[in-house]
Design a protein around this motif. Structure first.
Motif, mmCIF file in Angstrom:
data_model
loop_
_atom_site.group_PDB
_atom_site.id
_atom_site.type_symbol
_atom_site.label_atom_id
_atom_site.label_comp_id
_atom_site.label_asym_id
_atom_site.label_seq_id
_atom_site.Cartn_x
_atom_site.Cartn_y
_atom_site.Cartn_z
ATOM 1 N N PRO A 1 -12.425 4.419 37.879
ATOM 2 C CA PRO A 1 -11.753 3.187 37.487
ATOM 3 C C PRO A 1 -11.318 3.248 36.014
ATOM 4 N N THR A 2 -11.860 4.204 35.278
ATOM 5 C CA THR A 2 -11.555 4.412 33.876
ATOM 6 C C THR A 2 -12.252 5.711 33.473
ATOM 7 N N ASN A 3 -12.045 6.173 32.242
ATOM 8 C CA ASN A 3 -12.499 7.536 31.927
ATOM 9 C C ASN A 3 -13.314 7.696 30.640
ATOM 10 N N GLU A 4 -13.938 6.654 30.153
ATOM 11 C CA GLU A 4 -14.699 6.785 28.911
ATOM 12 C C GLU A 4 -15.753 7.895 28.989
ATOM 13 N N GLU A 5 -16.494 7.922 30.091
ATOM 14 C CA GLU A 5 -17.569 8.900 30.223
ATOM 15 C C GLU A 5 -17.025 10.327 30.227
ATOM 16 N N MET A 6 -15.948 10.514 31.008
ATOM 17 C CA MET A 6 -15.433 11.876 31.156
ATOM 18 C C MET A 6 -14.827 12.394 29.852
ATOM 19 N N ILE A 7 -14.108 11.530 29.164
ATOM 20 C CA ILE A 7 -13.492 11.985 27.919
ATOM 21 C C ILE A 7 -14.586 12.251 26.881
ATOM 22 N N THR A 8 -15.649 11.451 26.913
ATOM 23 C CA THR A 8 -16.747 11.673 25.983
ATOM 24 C C THR A 8 -17.406 13.018 26.273
ATOM 25 N N ASP A 9 -17.500 13.345 27.545
ATOM 26 C CA ASP A 9 -18.068 14.632 27.943
ATOM 27 C C ASP A 9 -17.193 15.785 27.453
ATOM 28 N N ILE A 10 -15.896 15.620 27.568
ATOM 29 C CA ILE A 10 -14.981 16.660 27.086
ATOM 30 C C ILE A 10 -15.137 16.811 25.577
ATOM 31 N N PHE A 11 -15.197 15.690 24.910
ATOM 32 C CA PHE A 11 -15.299 15.700 23.459
ATOM 33 C C PHE A 11 -16.581 16.407 23.001
ATOM 34 N N ARG A 12 -17.716 16.026 23.598
ATOM 35 C CA ARG A 12 -18.989 16.569 23.124
ATOM 36 C C ARG A 12 -19.107 18.063 23.431
ATOM 37 N N SER A 13 -18.355 18.519 24.433
ATOM 38 C CA SER A 13 -18.413 19.939 24.765
ATOM 39 C C SER A 13 -17.654 20.805 23.762
ATOM 40 N N HIS A 14 -16.729 20.204 23.040
ATOM 41 C CA HIS A 14 -15.825 21.027 22.242
ATOM 42 C C HIS A 14 -15.690 20.633 20.781
ATOM 43 N N VAL A 15 -16.168 19.475 20.404
ATOM 44 C CA VAL A 15 -15.983 19.022 19.030
ATOM 45 C C VAL A 15 -17.330 18.716 18.398
ATOM 46 N N SER A 16 -17.543 19.222 17.183
ATOM 47 C CA SER A 16 -18.823 18.946 16.547
ATOM 48 C C SER A 16 -18.689 18.663 15.051
ATOM 49 N N SER A 17 -17.460 18.714 14.521
ATOM 50 C CA SER A 17 -17.310 18.526 13.079
ATOM 51 C C SER A 17 -16.287 17.442 12.759
ATOM 52 N N TYR A 18 -16.546 16.720 11.692
ATOM 53 C CA TYR A 18 -15.588 15.694 11.239
ATOM 54 C C TYR A 18 -14.245 16.326 10.882
ATOM 55 N N ARG A 19 -14.257 17.642 10.632
ATOM 56 C CA ARG A 19 -13.009 18.310 10.290
ATOM 57 C C ARG A 19 -12.015 18.307 11.456
ATOM 58 N N ASP A 20 -12.531 18.115 12.678
ATOM 59 C CA ASP A 20 -11.643 18.082 13.844
ATOM 60 C C ASP A 20 -11.142 16.669 14.147
ATOM 61 N N LEU A 21 -11.561 15.713 13.316
ATOM 62 C CA LEU A 21 -11.163 14.326 13.530
ATOM 63 C C LEU A 21 -10.097 13.948 12.501
ATOM 64 N N PRO A 22 -9.362 12.899 12.710
ATOM 65 C CA PRO A 22 -9.368 12.069 13.923
ATOM 66 C C PRO A 22 -8.678 12.771 15.103
ATOM 67 N N LEU A 23 -9.001 12.283 16.276
ATOM 68 C CA LEU A 23 -8.447 12.866 17.492
ATOM 69 C C LEU A 23 -8.218 11.751 18.507
ATOM 70 N N THR A 24 -7.043 11.721 19.089
ATOM 71 C CA THR A 24 -6.790 10.760 20.168
ATOM 72 C C THR A 24 -6.212 11.511 21.356
ATOM 73 N N LEU A 25 -6.921 11.403 22.481
ATOM 74 C CA LEU A 25 -6.497 12.056 23.724
ATOM 75 C C LEU A 25 -6.192 10.968 24.748
ATOM 76 N N TYR A 26 -5.193 11.245 25.588
ATOM 77 C CA TYR A 26 -4.884 10.234 26.607
ATOM 78 C C TYR A 26 -4.409 10.944 27.861
ATOM 79 N N HIS A 27 -4.408 10.205 28.945
ATOM 80 C CA HIS A 27 -3.735 10.718 30.136
ATOM 81 C C HIS A 27 -3.130 9.567 30.915
ATOM 82 N N ILE A 28 -2.245 9.934 31.847
ATOM 83 C CA ILE A 28 -1.687 8.956 32.774
ATOM 84 C C ILE A 28 -2.132 9.421 34.147
#
Length: 527
Positions: free
Chosen positions: A189-216
Motif C-alpha cells: 500500500p506504500t513503500n516506507e519499509e522497503m525504501i528504508t531497507d534499500i537505504f540501510r543496505s547501501h548508505v552509511s555516511s552523511y556524505r551520501d546525503l541528501p538523497l531522494t528516491l522515488y518510484h511510480i
RNA sequence: CGGAGCAUGGCGCAGCCUGGUAGCGCGCUGGUUUUGGGUACCAGAGGUCGCAGGUUCGAAUCCUGCUGCUCCGACCA
C-alpha cells in the motif's frame, strides 16, 4: 579477473540473512564502484550542493538518455496508429449504470477504462495515454528537483513490515497473500519499509546525503468501499518518494522542495492544487500537507481563503538547490488559510476577511510528510554524521495519486458534452475530422495534416471513419481533445481548414500550414 | 462491516407481482439513402435470463443458499 570477486560478493549476499549481510557491510567492496558507471570517479560524491555540479559535469557518462524515463510500464505510445479506423476507442453513447460521478461516467463513455472488479480497472488505450502523460510530467518535475527514480516491487515480504510494527497496525486495508512456501507477503500500500531497507543496505555516511528516491508503481489498498471510478479504486498508480537527510533541518528543506515541485507538477497538468495542512494518518509524523483540487465532488470538506486560488508558480525559476529560495515559495503558498476538515480551526478561520472566506470540497491528489526517524530508528537506517556519531537518518515521504489524477482532472475540466483535456495531459494533441471521407481532395488534405503534425512532434487523432459529421464531432467533444481541425470540401475550396478550441468553442479558419504552425506554437508553450 | 438495492444479447432497460419457454431502444453486420453537429429506410446476426439447489406437468418469473456489482454510513491517495 574482475568477474571472480563479483561472483564471490554475490554469493556472500545471497547466502546470508539480511541482517548479517548488513553487519558485514563495512568490509564489503566500495559500493560506489558498483553503482556508478566507469566514467565516474567514486570520490566525486559529496554533499548535495556540490553533487549538482558534479552530476552536470559527468552527465555524458552517467546520465541515461532523456527518454530512458519512459521505458517499461511507461513506454511511449509513439508509432502506434492514430487514425480512428485502426485505433481502439470503444466509446459509449449511453452511460453505464454504475457510474455516479461525472469523471467516472466520462471515462467509461470515452472508452478510457473498463472495470474488472470493484475498484480495479483496465486502462484502455485512450486512458492509458492520459496516464502516461501524467506520469511523464511527474517524472520530469521529479528530475528537475534532483530526485532519482527507481522501481520497487508490488509484492513485499511481511517481515519488513514486522520490523516497523506496521504489519499488525495497518489492518484490513492491507492485502495479505501467502506464497507456496507459506511465506507471508503483502501487496504494497506504500513503500516506507522497503525504501528504508534499500537505504540501510547501501548508505552509511552523511556524505551520501541528501538523497531522494522515488518510484511510480501500482499500489493496493483494500478499501471497504471503492467508488468514484479511478478516483477511489483499490488498485491505484502512485508516485511515492522518500527523502533521506542527516538532520531535521535538512529533511525540512527536502519537504519544502517537494512542495514546490508538486505545485509545478499540478500546474503543468492544468490544475490548481492547494496545499493544505493535513492530518498524518498511518504514515505518521507532524509535518504534513495535502494538495487539494477544488471540485464539488471532492471527498474532503475544505476551508480556505479564496486568494490562494490565485497563486501561480507560472514560469518562475526556482533554484531547488537553494533551501531559502524554496522556503520562500512555500511560505507564499501556505501563509493564507487553507485546511481540510481534519485540521480546521474555526478561530483562525474567523480571522480571514469574510469576503475571502470560502468553504468547499476538494479532491486530494497528493500529500507530503516529514516523519523524522519513525522508520529509520526501528529499522536501523543509520548514518555517520560529520561529528562521527551514528545517527538515525531523517526521512519524509511524498505521494502523488497518478491514476486518481486522471479522474480529478476531468472533474475539474469538463462540460455537458464531455471531457476538456488541458494541453499538458491530453491523450492526443488535436483531432482531425474528415467531413467527406472518400473525397480525394479532402482525404489528401487530412493525410497532409496528419503527416505534418507528426513531423512537428505532435500526435493527432485522425477520424478517417465513414461516420457522419455530427457523429464525429460528438465523439471528439466527448473524448475532449483540446483542439480540433475540421476539414471539408467547402473549406478546401476557399483553401482553409477550421481550427476549433474545445474549451471556448471558438473556431478560426486558416490554411493547413498555418494551422500546423499554430498548434506547434500552442504546444511549445506546454513543454 | 451495518443498512438498502440490483444481476435478462456489447450498453441502457421492460417482462417477474398474477409461472406457459424472451422483448424494446442504442450498438453491431449487409444493402439503399444521406453527408458541415449523433440521417432515414430495408434485411440480418446475437441471449446458459449471475451460479447452485428446490417447488411444479412447466421457472427469467415462486422458495433457499451462494457469488458479483451498486448506493447510503463508518474508513481512505
Amino acid at each position: 579477473m574482475a568477474a571472480i570477486p563479483r561472483r564471490k560478493a554475490d554469493r556472500r549476499y545471497r547466502q546470508r540473512p539480511p541482517d548479517l549481510a548488513r553487519r558485514h557491510r563495512p568490509h564489503a567492496p566500495p559500493r560506489k564502484a558498483r553503482i556508478c558507471c566507469r566514467g565516474c570517479s567514486p570520490r566525486r560524491r559529496t554533499r548535495w550542493a556540490a553533487i549538482g555540479t558534479a552530476r552536470a559535469q559527468r552527465r555524458p557518462s552517467c546520465s541515461p538518455p532523456a527518454n530512458r524515463l519512459e521505458v517499461g510500464a511507461n513506454a511511449p505510445c509513439q508509432g502506434e496508429p492514430m487514425r480512428l479506423s485502426r485505433y481502439f476507442l470503444p466509446v459509449l453513447k449511453e452511460t453505464p449504470a454504475e457510474a455516479q460521478i461525472v469523471s467516472h461516467r466520462l471515462m467509461l463513455r470515452a472508452g478510457m477504462i473498463k472495470q474488472q472488479a470493484a475498484g480495479i480497472y483496465s486502462w484502455l488505450p485512450l486512458g492509458f495515454r492520459v496516464l502516461r502523460r501524467i506520469e511523464q510530467i511527474v517524472h520530469e518535475e521529479q528530475a528537475r528537483a534532483g530526485h532519482i527514480a527507481l522501481l520497487m516491487p508490488t509484492l513485499q515480504p511481511a517481515d519488513l513490515w514486522r520490523e516497523s510494527g506496521r504489519y499488525d497496525a495497518y489492518g484490513q486495508e492491507m492485502l495479505r497473500v501467502t506464497d507456496r512456501h507459506k511465506r507471508d507477503l503483502l501487496y504494497g500500500p506504500t513503500n516506507e519499509e522497503m525504501i528504508t531497507d534499500i537505504f540501510r543496505s547501501h548508505v552509511s555516511s552523511y556524505r551520501d546525503l541528501p538523497l531522494t528516491l522515488y518510484h511510480i508503481q501500482w499500489k493496493f489498498r483494500d478499501e471497504i468501499r471503492p467508488r468514484f471510478g479511478v478516483m477511489r479504486g483499490r488498485e491505484f498508480l502512485m508516485k511515492d518518494g522518500y527523502n533521506f537527510d542527516v538532520d531535521k533541518q535538512a529533511a525540512l528543506d527536502a519537504y519544502n522542495r517537494h512542495m514546490v515541485s508538486y505545485l509545478r507538477t499540478y500546474e503543468r497538468m492544468g490544475l490548481t492544487a492547494i496545499p493544505m495542512r493535513a492530518a498524518s494518518g498511518p504514515i505518521g509524523g507532524d509535518n504534513t500537507h495535502e494538495f487539494l483540487v477544488l471540485a464539488q465532488t471532492g471527498e474532503s470538506e475544505v476551508f480556505y481563503d479564496d486568494r490562494v486560488t490565485g497563486l501561480k508558480l507560472g514560469n518562475r525559476a526556482v533554484d531547488y538547490y537553494n533551501p531559502e529560495a524554496v522556503k520562500a515559495v512555500c511560505e507564499e503558498f501556505t501563509s493564507l488559510y487553507a485546511r481540510t476538515d481534519e485540521t480546521h480551526d474555526e478561530a483562525a478561520f474567523a480571522e480571514v476577511p469574510e469576503a475571502h472566506r470560502k468553504v468547499g470540497r476538494g479532491i486530494e491528489v497528493g500529500q507530503i510528510f516529514y516523519f523524522g526517524t519513525k522508520y529509520s530508528e526501528p529499522m536501523g537506517a543509520m548514518v555517520v554524521n560529520a561529528e562521527g556519531e551514528r545517527v538515525p537518518v531523517h526521512m519524509g515521504s511524498h505521494g502523488i495519486g497518478v491514476s486518481r489524477l486522471a479522474g480529478a482532472i476531468i472533474e475539474a475540466s469538463h462540460d455537458e458534452r464531455g471531457i476538456i483535456w488541458p494541453e499538458g495531459v491530453t491523450p492526443f494533441h488535436c483531432g482531425i475530422v474528415n467531413l467527406r471521407q472518400g473525397d480525394s481532395a479532402t482525404d489528401a488534405a487530412c493525410e497532409g495534416l496528419y503527416a505534418a503534425l507528426q513531423a512537428r512532434g505532435l500526435e493527432p487523432l485522425y477520424d478517417d471513419t465513414q461516420e457522419r459529421a455530427g457523429a464525429k464531432f460528438a465523439t471528439m467533444d466527448l473524448i475532449g481533445l483540446p483542439w480540433r481541425l475540421t476539414v471539408g470540401p467547402r473549406g478546401l475550396q476557399k483553401g482553409v481548414v477550421e481550427l476549433t478550441c474545445r474549451r471556448s468553442g471558438e473556431s478560426e479558419e486558416m490554411s493547413a500550414e498555418a494551422a500546423v504552425e499554430r498548434l506547434g506554437e500552442i504546444y511549445a508553450a506546454h513543454r
